[in-house]
Design a protein around this motif. Structure first.
Motif, short mmCIF file in Angstrom:
data_model
loop_
_atom_site.label_atom_id
_atom_site.label_comp_id
_atom_site.label_asym_id
_atom_site.label_seq_id
_atom_site.Cartn_x
_atom_site.Cartn_y
_atom_site.Cartn_z
N TYR A 18 0.84 -1.19 0.00
CA TYR A 18 0.00 0.00 0.00
C TYR A 18 0.88 1.25 0.00
CZ TYR A 18 -3.52 -3.41 1.42
OH TYR A 18 -4.36 -4.50 1.48
N LEU A 19 0.29 2.38 -0.36
CA LEU A 19 1.03 3.63 -0.33
C LEU A 19 1.35 4.03 1.11
CD1 LEU A 19 -1.01 6.13 0.64
CD2 LEU A 19 -1.94 5.80 -1.64
N SER A 20 2.29 4.90 1.27
CA SER A 20 2.69 5.35 2.60
C SER A 20 3.00 6.85 2.56
CB SER A 20 3.91 4.57 3.10
OG SER A 20 5.03 4.80 2.25
N GLU A 21 3.10 7.43 3.74
CA GLU A 21 3.46 8.85 3.92
C GLU A 21 2.60 9.80 3.09
OE1 GLU A 21 7.68 9.51 3.65
OE2 GLU A 21 8.10 7.40 4.14
N PRO A 22 1.28 9.63 3.06
CA PRO A 22 0.47 10.60 2.31
C PRO A 22 0.51 11.97 2.98
CG PRO A 22 -0.93 9.16 3.61
CD PRO A 22 0.46 8.61 3.75
N THR A 23 0.71 13.00 2.18
CA THR A 23 0.82 14.37 2.70
C THR A 23 0.05 15.32 1.78
OG1 THR A 23 3.01 13.90 3.60
CG2 THR A 23 2.37 16.22 3.39
N ILE A 24 -0.84 16.11 2.36
CA ILE A 24 -1.55 17.14 1.60
C ILE A 24 -0.63 18.35 1.48
CG2 ILE A 24 -3.56 18.64 1.48
CD1 ILE A 24 -5.06 16.60 3.19
N THR A 25 -0.22 18.66 0.28
CA THR A 25 0.69 19.80 0.08
C THR A 25 -0.06 21.09 -0.25
OG1 THR A 25 0.97 19.19 -2.25
CG2 THR A 25 2.56 18.31 -0.67
N GLN A 26 -1.28 20.95 -0.73
CA GLN A 26 -2.07 22.14 -1.03
C GLN A 26 -3.54 21.76 -1.10
OE1 GLN A 26 -1.10 25.61 -3.90
NE2 GLN A 26 -2.34 24.22 -5.14
N LEU A 27 -4.40 22.61 -0.53
CA LEU A 27 -5.84 22.42 -0.61
C LEU A 27 -6.48 23.75 -0.91
CD1 LEU A 27 -8.07 20.17 1.56
CD2 LEU A 27 -8.85 22.47 0.99
N VAL A 28 -7.25 23.80 -2.01
CA VAL A 28 -7.89 25.04 -2.44
C VAL A 28 -9.39 24.80 -2.55
CG1 VAL A 28 -8.02 26.80 -4.24
CG2 VAL A 28 -5.83 25.69 -3.72
N LYS A 29 -10.16 25.70 -1.90
CA LYS A 29 -11.61 25.59 -1.89
C LYS A 29 -12.22 26.57 -2.88
CE LYS A 29 -15.59 26.67 0.98
NZ LYS A 29 -15.89 27.90 0.24
N HIS A 30 -13.26 26.09 -3.61
CA HIS A 30 -14.03 26.94 -4.52
C HIS A 30 -15.51 26.69 -4.23
CE1 HIS A 30 -10.31 27.49 -6.84
NE2 HIS A 30 -10.17 26.17 -6.75
N ASP A 31 -16.10 27.48 -3.33
CA ASP A 31 -17.51 27.32 -2.97
C ASP A 31 -17.79 25.87 -2.57
OD1 ASP A 31 -18.02 30.01 -3.42
OD2 ASP A 31 -18.40 29.68 -5.55
N ASN A 32 -18.52 25.12 -3.42
CA ASN A 32 -18.86 23.74 -3.10
C ASN A 32 -17.95 22.72 -3.78
OD1 ASN A 32 -21.03 24.30 -1.37
ND2 ASN A 32 -22.41 24.61 -3.12
N SER A 33 -16.77 23.14 -4.11
CA SER A 33 -15.78 22.22 -4.68
C SER A 33 -14.42 22.56 -4.11
CB SER A 33 -15.76 22.30 -6.20
OG SER A 33 -15.30 23.57 -6.62
N ALA A 34 -13.52 21.62 -4.25
CA ALA A 34 -12.16 21.83 -3.75
C ALA A 34 -11.20 20.92 -4.49
CB ALA A 34 -12.09 21.57 -2.24
#
Length: 311
Positions: free
Chosen positions: A79-95
């Motif tokens: 399985y994959l390992s070390e998942p990291t969110i590097t950027q999260l951008v929100k647009h109203d009801n989507s992201a």
């Protein structure tokens, strides 16, 4: 006893304090449940499930995981390992969220799309990959308990998969495929027939031969029982078949890409006894011994089964 009365000002202060505390609590709750925080939590939960092999956790995050994909994922090699969110951008009801992770000794990045509906965030794109397999024998391959048809793209979650020839009880051979989000993994299996396959066909032919011998009113069709009873009898009334030695099965090699191959079962010994009326009208009985009793047919692998057909 004299009653103690609380001043109205004190009661008013208490009421105002409670209202303020309620407003603060509601504000904090709103902050913690803000769209961006909830979107991040959804991504975290899904990729935690991917890292731990937990398809139930992925389903709980709003992603429908078909049974075949869940079975394959449960049997994944890595399985994959070390998942990291590097950027999260929100647009109203989507992201959108950029996620890096390790899989099969390399660093990868994917961008997942999220939508917000009915009070919850869910990942709609950027998660699934596909697995396509070929095999030199059979119509399917297997990943764990999941059967997959050949030469088709099957949706699977990102992981490293070991693909085996099917049915694995009779065929050997495997290949490994790494599947990434929004990408396809391929596995080419070179299948080899196990001795258990020949043994299965042998057992099937012996059962078939016993069924042939159980017919007592005529010579059973497609049983290789060719005796010249018409030279001795005018009418055939009963048949008795005694098997002295079962035919021995030999399997022709299945050619790459073929679904079916031939088999022959030779060197059987059988005695056929027939009774009936002669041309003179008398009741007679004759026995014929065949030292080269043979059955022929085909065998094929269909799904997770080995199918034997007698000609």
């Amino acid at each position: 006893m004299t009653a103690v009365r609380r001043p109205r000002k004190v009661l008013l202060v208490l009421a105002v304090s409670l209202i303020v505390m309620g407003v603060v609590a509601i504000t904090l709750l709103w902050l913690f449940r803000s769209p961006q925080a909830t979107a991040r939590t959804t991504v975290d939960e899904v990729f935690h499930g991917l890292a731990t092999g937990d398809s139930d956790a992925i389903s709980a995050a709003g992603i429908r995981v078909p049974d075949a994909a869940a079975q394959a994922f449960a049997a994944a090699e890595a399985y994959l390992s070390e998942p990291t969110i590097t950027q999260l951008v929100k647009h109203d009801n989507s992201a959108t969220a950029d996620v890096t992770f390790q899989l099969d000794g390399a660093t990868h990045t994917t961008t997942v799309q999220l939508t917000h509906a009915d009070g919850a965030w869910s990942i709609t794109e950027g998660l699934w990959g596909t697995l396509t397999a070929t095999s030199t024998q059979g119509t399917h391959v297997a990943v764990g308990d999941a059967l997959m048809t050949l030469d088709e793209q099957h949706p699977v979650l990102p992981a490293v998969y070991t693909v085996v020839a099917a049915p694995s009880s009779f065929l050997g051979g495997s290949a490994t495929a790494t599947v990434l989000p929004d990408a396809g993994g391929e596995a080419a299996v070179t299948a080899q027939l196990h001795e258990s396959g020949r043994a299965f066909v042998q057992e099937a032919i012996e059962d078939y031969a016993r069924d042939c011998a159980a017919v007592t009113t005529a010579l059973a069709e497609r049983c290789g029982l060719t005796v010249p009873w018409a030279a001795d009898l005018a009418t055939l009334e009963s048949v008795s078949v005694d098997i002295e030695r079962m035919p021995r099965v030999e399997l022709a090699e299945m050619k790459p890409g073929a679904d079916t191959a031939d088999f022959s079962a030779a060197d059987g010994v059988v005695i056929v006894t027939v009774s009936g009326k002669t041309t003179a009208g008398s009741d007679e009985e004759f026995s014929y011994r065949s030292p080269q009793w043979m059955l022929t047919g085909t065998y094929s692998f269909e799904g997770d089964e080995l199918i034997v057909r007698v000609r």
